[in-house]
Design a protein around this motif. Structure first.
Motif, PDB file in Angstrom:
ATOM      1  N   ARG A 105       0.807  -1.212   0.000  1.00 25.77           N
ATOM      2  CA  ARG A 105       0.000   0.000   0.000  1.00 25.77           C
ATOM      3  C   ARG A 105       0.847   1.270   0.000  1.00 25.77           C
ATOM      4  O   ARG A 105       0.331   2.372   0.103  1.00 25.77           O
ATOM      5  CB  ARG A 105      -0.932   0.012   1.209  1.00 25.77           C
ATOM      6  N   SER A 106       2.119   1.110  -0.083  1.00 25.10           N
ATOM      7  CA  SER A 106       2.982   2.290  -0.060  1.00 25.10           C
ATOM      8  C   SER A 106       2.974   2.975  -1.419  1.00 25.10           C
ATOM      9  O   SER A 106       2.487   2.442  -2.414  1.00 25.10           O
ATOM     10  CB  SER A 106       4.417   1.874   0.291  1.00 25.10           C
ATOM     11  N   GLY A 107       3.520   4.192  -1.469  1.00 25.96           N
ATOM     12  CA  GLY A 107       3.611   4.900  -2.732  1.00 25.96           C
ATOM     13  C   GLY A 107       4.603   4.223  -3.652  1.00 25.96           C
ATOM     14  O   GLY A 107       5.433   3.419  -3.245  1.00 25.96           O
ATOM     15  N   GLY A 108       4.486   4.583  -4.949  1.00 20.20           N
ATOM     16  CA  GLY A 108       5.432   4.058  -5.910  1.00 20.20           C
ATOM     17  C   GLY A 108       4.864   3.016  -6.831  1.00 20.20           C
ATOM     18  O   GLY A 108       5.564   2.533  -7.722  1.00 20.20           O
ATOM     19  N   GLY A 109       3.591   2.630  -6.653  1.00 22.27           N
ATOM     20  CA  GLY A 109       3.010   1.587  -7.485  1.00 22.27           C
ATOM     21  C   GLY A 109       2.279   2.139  -8.692  1.00 22.27           C
ATOM     22  O   GLY A 109       2.319   3.326  -9.003  1.00 22.27           O
TER      23      GLY A 109
END
Length: 514
Positions: A199-203
């Motif tokens: 669920r972190s940024g960067g996807g």
């Protein structure tokens, strides 16, 4: 179309670049004391910062909101983040003079069902553990779809539809292909060493376009002519993920009898209802990014209208607006029809000369079977009953012709037959009268003996002949005759016996004929 969640952090004058995919996530304190992180979930981005959760903070979203607003706690969520190219957030604690800033960019890829898609982003580093997972998140479910071991020969997909393309395997340029995508493949793809990283940024968000659901047409279909019928084309997008689909605005196309309407009607259509609308079938389709749904089931407007007039099949020939028929004759058969919706109840009735209205028996709905006519019938009428408050009529007025047997009177007294003669004395006044009940007005003759006409009336139903001073020679057989074109003559014979003062008259037998 790609928009990624990537990071550039700036602390005062020192800049550190962390590249994730193709977008930039910029964190800049500019004298602010707060460090900002992000979390992506179901299309929303949550911004979190360090500090006391019981404090309030000044927050600004340049480009999204004009004013600075207060947030209680250490988190603010921007809904439907995938609808923006980038999100800039400024946050400041009470004791800070400057804002801390982060710029968040979202990467998304849009494809249709059945396509192959390549997804890529740049990881800040390849884990020292040598193991990196690609996670797929959709509808709250998180699963690893590819596991990359840095010293292995290739990445290990959990399904044969995935193909890991990065070379070497420990490259920070994460690239993989998904073949023959379906709606289930839609969602958020990201990487890391543990599930929390999903669920972190960067996807990258993969949007899979599907045909909208087959529409259903609703609305007012049973409408009176002259009123407005409004119909709605109801459909839903099937594109995924759901947090994308719920913000999709479908476009709609309407068809009448299979032909596209030229005018853009939108989701609803309004029509001024006429009778001819009953011949039209309406369908519609919904469209999402050039993907058109199947046609809806056809619907028909049911125009409601009263009968304008009644139609009679085998229309009778009338003169002076009346149908002439001899008593005892027949009229019909006639078929009566009414153009009305809902269908009218059609029945035949007749009026008698007293003004009473009676149903024709036996009833045969719209058909008037052969009817025997008598002089008490003044009209036949077809009645179309639309509702309790409205009915339409077609009236056939009758001219019933007849010729009755004459009635004979002597001095105002009706004489019956010829069994006996009416007795009078010589020199008395004698009034001989004939009455003929007839339509049309008959011709009346009064004769004596063998066809000797002594009086005639052509335009009256009464004839009166006066003998001022009767004589013996007035004794004899008299006959009242009724004549009318198209009828056999009718007759009534009677006798008159005048008694002479100086001799006795003979008694004569008289004959009444009809």
């Amino acid at each position: 179309m790609y928009l990624c969640f990537n990071t550039i952090s700036v602390y005062k004058m020192k800049v550190v670049f962390l590249y994730l995919s193709f977008g930039v996530l910029l964190s800049e304190t500019r004298g602010g004391s707060l460090s900002i992180s992000t979390r992506f979930k179901d299309g929303d981005v949550s911004f979190m910062w360090n500090g006391s959760s019981s404090d309030s903070y000044d927050v600004a979203l340049p480009g999204l909101r004009d004013e600075v607003f207060q947030v209680n706690g250490t988190q603010h969520t921007v809904k439907n983040a995938i609808s923006y190219k980038s999100i800039m957030l400024d946050v400041k604690a009470k004791g800070d003079k400057n804002f801390s800033r982060i710029i968040y960019n979202v990467s998304k890829v849009t494809r249709k069902e059945g396509d192959n898609v390549t997804i890529t982003w740049n990881a800040p580093y390849f884990p020292s553990s040598g193991i990196y997972n690609v996670y797929h998140t959709n509808e709250g479910n998180v699963k690893s779809v590819i596991t990359i071991v840095g010293d292995a020969e290739k990445g290990t997909p959990q399904n044969e539809k995935y193909d890991y393309l990065s070379k070497p395997l420990n490259s920070t340029n994460i690239t993989f292909m998904i073949r023959d995508i379906t709606l289930d493949d839609a969602g958020y793809y990201s990487g890391g060493t543990k599930e929390e990283d999903a669920r972190s940024g960067g996807g990258v968000v993969l949007i899979v376009l599907g045909k909208p659901l087959t529409p259903n047409i609703t609305g007012s279909l049973n409408i009176s002519v002259g009123n407005i019928s409004q119909m709605f084309c109801l459909s839903k997008p099937t594109s995924a993920p759901n947090y994308y689909a719920q913000h999709v605005n479908l476009t709609y196309t309407w068809f009448v009898n299979g032909t596209k309407l030229d005018k853009e009607m939108g989701q609803s259509i309004e029509l001024n209802v006429t009778k001819d609308h009953k011949y039209n079938n309406y369908t519609c389709t919904a469209m999402d990014h050039q993907l058109e749904s199947n046609h809806s089931d056809p619907v028909q407007i049911n125009p409601l209208y009263k009968p304008d007039k009644l139609l009679i099949n085998q229309m009778p020939t009338v003169e002076n607006e009346k149908l002439t028929v001899k008593e005892g004759g027949t009229i019909g058969p006639y078929n009566c029809s009414a153009d009305c919706n809902p269908p009218c109840e059609v029945k035949w009735r007749y009026n008698d000369t007293s003004g009473k209205i009676k149903d024709v028996l036996p009833q045969s709905k719209a058909a008037l079977i052969l009817q025997s006519v008598n002089r008490n019938m003044s009209e036949f009428r077809c009645v179309a009953i639309y509702d309790t408050n409205y009915r339409e009529r077609y009236i056939i007025e009758l001219n019933v012709e007849y010729l009755d047997k004459p009635l004979a009177y002597i001095n105002g007294e009706q004489v019956q037959g010829h069994d006996s003669a009416f007795q009078m004395s010589e020199a008395e006044t004698v009034n001989l009268s004939c009455y003929v009940n007839s339509n049309p007005v008959p011709q009346i003759k009064l004769t004596k003996g063998i066809a000797a006409t002594i009086s005639e009336e052509k335009n009256n139903d009464w004839l009166t002949h006066t003998i001022e001073s009767s004589q013996c020679s007035d004794t004899g057989t008299y006959k009242c005759m009724g004549l009318s074109t198209g009828f056999n003559n009718t007759e009534n014979t009677f006798g008159l016996s005048v008694t002479c003062k100086y001799f006795t008259t003979c008694f004569c037998n008289y004959q009444m004929a009809n």
